[in-house]
Design an enzyme around this catalytic site. Structure first.
Site, PDB file in Angstrom:
ATOM      1  N   THR A   1      49.779  38.268  41.866  1.00  0.00           N
ATOM      2  CA  THR A   1      48.488  38.105  42.534  1.00  0.00           C
ATOM      3  C   THR A   1      47.996  36.716  42.154  1.00  0.00           C
ATOM      4  OG1 THR A   1      46.241  38.989  42.750  1.00  0.00           O
ATOM      5  CG2 THR A   1      47.289  39.247  40.596  1.00  0.00           C
ATOM      6  N   THR A   2      46.824  36.333  42.624  1.00  0.00           N
ATOM      7  CA  THR A   2      46.329  34.984  42.331  1.00  0.00           C
ATOM      8  C   THR A   2      45.886  34.947  40.872  1.00  0.00           C
ATOM      9  OG1 THR A   2      45.588  34.950  44.611  1.00  0.00           O
ATOM     10  CG2 THR A   2      44.829  33.169  43.213  1.00  0.00           C
TER      11      THR A   2
ATOM     12  N   ARG B   1      57.516  49.646  54.592  1.00  0.00           N
ATOM     13  CA  ARG B   1      58.395  50.353  55.515  1.00  0.00           C
ATOM     14  C   ARG B   1      58.726  49.544  56.772  1.00  0.00           C
ATOM     15  NH1 ARG B   1      59.437  55.942  54.703  1.00  0.00           N
ATOM     16  NH2 ARG B   1      59.869  55.965  52.484  1.00  0.00           N
TER      17      ARG B   1
ATOM     18  N   HIS C   1      44.292  37.417  52.598  1.00  0.00           N
ATOM     19  CA  HIS C   1      45.031  36.265  52.063  1.00  0.00           C
ATOM     20  C   HIS C   1      46.361  36.155  52.804  1.00  0.00           C
ATOM     21  CE1 HIS C   1      46.699  34.242  48.125  1.00  0.00           C
ATOM     22  NE2 HIS C   1      46.883  33.497  49.194  1.00  0.00           N
TER      23      HIS C   1
ATOM     24  N   ASN D   1      38.705  43.040  50.502  1.00  0.00           N
ATOM     25  CA  ASN D   1      40.020  42.434  50.714  1.00  0.00           C
ATOM     26  C   ASN D   1      41.008  43.536  51.118  1.00  0.00           C
ATOM     27  OD1 ASN D   1      42.714  41.621  50.157  1.00  0.00           O
ATOM     28  ND2 ASN D   1      41.942  39.865  49.010  1.00  0.00           N
TER      29      ASN D   1
ATOM     30  N   HIS E   1      38.023  39.242  41.717  1.00  0.00           N
ATOM     31  CA  HIS E   1      39.345  39.469  41.131  1.00  0.00           C
ATOM     32  C   HIS E   1      39.283  40.471  39.995  1.00  0.00           C
ATOM     33  CE1 HIS E   1      43.506  38.934  40.008  1.00  0.00           C
ATOM     34  NE2 HIS E   1      43.657  38.362  41.179  1.00  0.00           N
ATOM     35  N   GLY E   2      40.019  41.546  40.176  1.00  0.00           N
ATOM     36  CA  GLY E   2      40.128  42.544  39.120  1.00  0.00           C
ATOM     37  C   GLY E   2      38.899  43.415  38.953  1.00  0.00           C
TER      38      GLY E   2
ATOM     39  N   GLU F   1      41.656  33.722  52.791  1.00  0.00           N
ATOM     40  CA  GLU F   1      42.118  33.080  51.556  1.00  0.00           C
ATOM     41  C   GLU F   1      43.389  32.325  51.887  1.00  0.00           C
ATOM     42  OE1 GLU F   1      42.607  36.113  48.660  1.00  0.00           O
ATOM     43  OE2 GLU F   1      40.479  36.512  48.516  1.00  0.00           O
TER      44      GLU F   1
ATOM     45  N   ASP G   1      44.250  43.172  51.988  1.00  0.00           N
ATOM     46  CA  ASP G   1      45.660  42.768  51.870  1.00  0.00           C
ATOM     47  C   ASP G   1      46.590  43.944  51.589  1.00  0.00           C
ATOM     48  OD1 ASP G   1      44.921  40.134  52.133  1.00  0.00           O
ATOM     49  OD2 ASP G   1      45.106  39.662  49.997  1.00  0.00           O
ATOM     50  N   HIS G   2      46.135  44.839  50.690  1.00  0.00           N
ATOM     51  CA  HIS G   2      47.102  45.833  50.202  1.00  0.00           C
ATOM     52  C   HIS G   2      47.281  47.017  51.145  1.00  0.00           C
ATOM     53  CE1 HIS G   2      47.982  43.304  46.983  1.00  0.00           C
ATOM     54  NE2 HIS G   2      46.747  43.294  46.535  1.00  0.00           N
TER      55      HIS G   2
ATOM     56  N   ARG H   1      49.583  34.730  52.680  1.00  0.00           N
ATOM     57  CA  ARG H   1      50.414  34.035  51.698  1.00  0.00           C
ATOM     58  C   ARG H   1      51.574  33.329  52.372  1.00  0.00           C
ATOM     59  NH1 ARG H   1      50.827  34.668  46.196  1.00  0.00           N
ATOM     60  NH2 ARG H   1      49.032  35.673  45.299  1.00  0.00           N
TER      61      ARG H   1
ATOM     62  N   GLU I   1      34.009  30.536  44.517  1.00  0.00           N
ATOM     63  CA  GLU I   1      34.211  31.916  44.084  1.00  0.00           C
ATOM     64  C   GLU I   1      34.716  31.859  42.654  1.00  0.00           C
ATOM     65  OE1 GLU I   1      35.934  34.741  46.792  1.00  0.00           O
ATOM     66  OE2 GLU I   1      36.830  35.868  45.139  1.00  0.00           O
TER      67      GLU I   1
ATOM     68  N   ARG J   1      53.760  38.288  52.325  1.00  0.00           N
ATOM     69  CA  ARG J   1      54.115  39.578  51.717  1.00  0.00           C
ATOM     70  C   ARG J   1      53.141  40.691  52.107  1.00  0.00           C
ATOM     71  NH1 ARG J   1      52.528  38.248  45.488  1.00  0.00           N
ATOM     72  NH2 ARG J   1      53.841  36.451  45.894  1.00  0.00           N
ATOM     73  N   HIS J   2      51.927  40.322  52.515  1.00  0.00           N
ATOM     74  CA  HIS J   2      51.026  41.392  53.007  1.00  0.00           C
ATOM     75  C   HIS J   2      50.480  41.019  54.383  1.00  0.00           C
ATOM     76  CE1 HIS J   2      48.354  38.904  50.532  1.00  0.00           C
ATOM     77  NE2 HIS J   2      48.763  39.448  49.409  1.00  0.00           N
TER      78      HIS J   2
ATOM     79  N   GLY K   1      39.405  43.897  46.271  1.00  0.00           N
ATOM     80  CA  GLY K   1      40.490  44.417  47.090  1.00  0.00           C
ATOM     81  C   GLY K   1      41.304  45.518  46.451  1.00  0.00           C
ATOM     82  N   HIS K   2      42.143  45.154  45.494  1.00  0.00           N
ATOM     83  CA  HIS K   2      43.179  46.048  45.002  1.00  0.00           C
ATOM     84  C   HIS K   2      42.622  47.403  44.567  1.00  0.00           C
ATOM     85  CE1 HIS K   2      46.109  47.592  42.041  1.00  0.00           C
ATOM     86  NE2 HIS K   2      46.988  47.140  42.908  1.00  0.00           N
TER      87      HIS K   2
HETATM   88  N1  PXP Z   1      39.058  36.801  45.533  1.00  0.00           N
HETATM   89  C1  PXP Z   1      40.171  36.045  45.633  1.00  0.00           C
HETATM   90  C2  PXP Z   1      40.001  34.597  45.896  1.00  0.00           C
HETATM   91  C3  PXP Z   1      41.456  36.612  45.527  1.00  0.00           C
HETATM   92  O1  PXP Z   1      42.541  35.831  45.630  1.00  0.00           O
HETATM   93  C4  PXP Z   1      41.561  37.997  45.323  1.00  0.00           C
HETATM   94  C5  PXP Z   1      42.916  38.639  45.236  1.00  0.00           C
HETATM   95  O2  PXP Z   1      43.631  38.376  46.368  1.00  0.00           O
HETATM   96  C6  PXP Z   1      40.391  38.758  45.260  1.00  0.00           C
HETATM   97  C7  PXP Z   1      39.150  38.133  45.340  1.00  0.00           C
HETATM   98  C8  PXP Z   1      40.413  40.250  45.098  1.00  0.00           C
HETATM   99  O3  PXP Z   1      40.979  40.587  43.881  1.00  0.00           O
HETATM  100  P1  PXP Z   1      41.351  42.107  43.615  1.00  0.00           P
HETATM  101  O4  PXP Z   1      42.382  42.470  44.628  1.00  0.00           O
HETATM  102  O5  PXP Z   1      41.858  42.108  42.215  1.00  0.00           O
HETATM  103  O6  PXP Z   1      40.084  42.900  43.801  1.00  0.00           O
END
Ligand code: PXP
Length: 243
Positions: free
Chosen positions: A104-105, A22, A47, A11, A194-195, A74, A13-14, A49, A155, A53-54, A216-217
């Site tokens: 976050t989600t 910036r 994602h 992911n 996630h996480g 997403e 996004d970040h 949104r 998921e 935001r990203h 992702g993060h």
């Molecule tokens: N899967 C889904 C459906 C998500 O919404 C996210 C966060 O956007 C992730 C995976 C990835 O989560 P993380 O950024 O905490 O790794």
């Protein structure tokens, strides 16, 4: 039978979050997608949104043009996002709950409570040959709802697992393993995410029914210190070692 290779969707996004801080065009999430493709990532997750935001609309086409990796979009279950998905035709669309104020989600989609709203959206995505995934809590009633919605993929939200400690984490892990098995018994391909971090990914990666993790993060955060290629390769190594 040898355990199948667990796919890693990254992911990005970040990367866009940092870019947007910036208001310019650096760092470019497209460059991140190219690096992920070059170092053996299996997919790009992004994602879009409601508040952009990203990732932004124009990023989607640029990411799709830059790599041949499957794009997993997403999206919230809204008319606006459905229209965007049908226009871009990503490989997959993962329907997520979305609240504007959340960082976050934060929880899974209530597929069970929102059947009537989700059904036409899922069907239109499936008709367009977009692989639909539902981002759900690891609960039997949500798997049942995914079956009724004809979703080919779920998921499983690993956020509770990632935040729990000790015995509570073991309970969460078992819930995810049980729901991955239930999904497969019902012909649904289970993914998870996630996480997830270097420290907590291996028990999840060891669940044999899981086909894909989306991370992702943490990977983007680690990339600040080690580079994106190194963070993706290290996650890949940990996942492979766990199988
Ligand atoms: N899967 C889904 C459906 C998500 O919404 C996210 C966060 O956007 C992730 C995976 C990835 O989560 P993380 O950024 O905490 O790794």
């Amino acid at each position: 039978m040898p355990p199948s290779r667990l796919r890693l969707g990254v992911n990005i996004d970040h990367v866009a979050t940092i870019r947007n801080a910036r208001g310019g065009d650096h760092p470019d999430p497209v460059r991140a997608a190219e690096i992920v493709a070059a170092c053996g990532g299996d997919g790009i997750t992004a994602h879009l949104r409601e508040d952009r935001r990203h990732i932004r609309d124009e990023d989607l086409a640029r990411i799709q043009a830059a790599t041949s990796l499957p794009l997993n979009l997403e999206m919230a279950a809204t008319d606006e996002m459905l229209e965007i998905a049908l226009r871009h035709r990503p490989h997959a669309a993962c329907i997520v709950p979305e609240r504007r104020e959340e960082r976050t989600t934060e929880g899974g989609l209530d597929a069970a409570g929102q059947h009537n709203r989700l059904y036409p959206i899922v069907q239109r995505l499936l008709d367009a040959e977009i692989r639909v995934s539902l981002f759900i809590a690891p609960e039997a009633k949500q798997i049942d709802a995914a079956i009724r919605l004809n979703a080919p993929v779920v998921e499983l939200h690993t956020g509770e697992y990632a935040h729990a400690e000790g015995e509570a984490r073991a309970v969460e892990l078992k819930r995810i393993a049980d729901m991955a098995a239930l999904a497969v018994r019902n012909g649904i391909e289970p993914h998870a995410g996630h996480g997830l971090t270097y420290d907590n990914v291996q028990p999840i990666a060891a669940i044999p029914q899981l086909a894909e993790l989306n991370i992702g993060h943490y990977l983007i955060g680690e990339a600040i210190f080690t580079g994106l290629e190194a963070s993706v390769l290290k996650m890949r190594e940990l996942m492979d070692a766990a199988r």
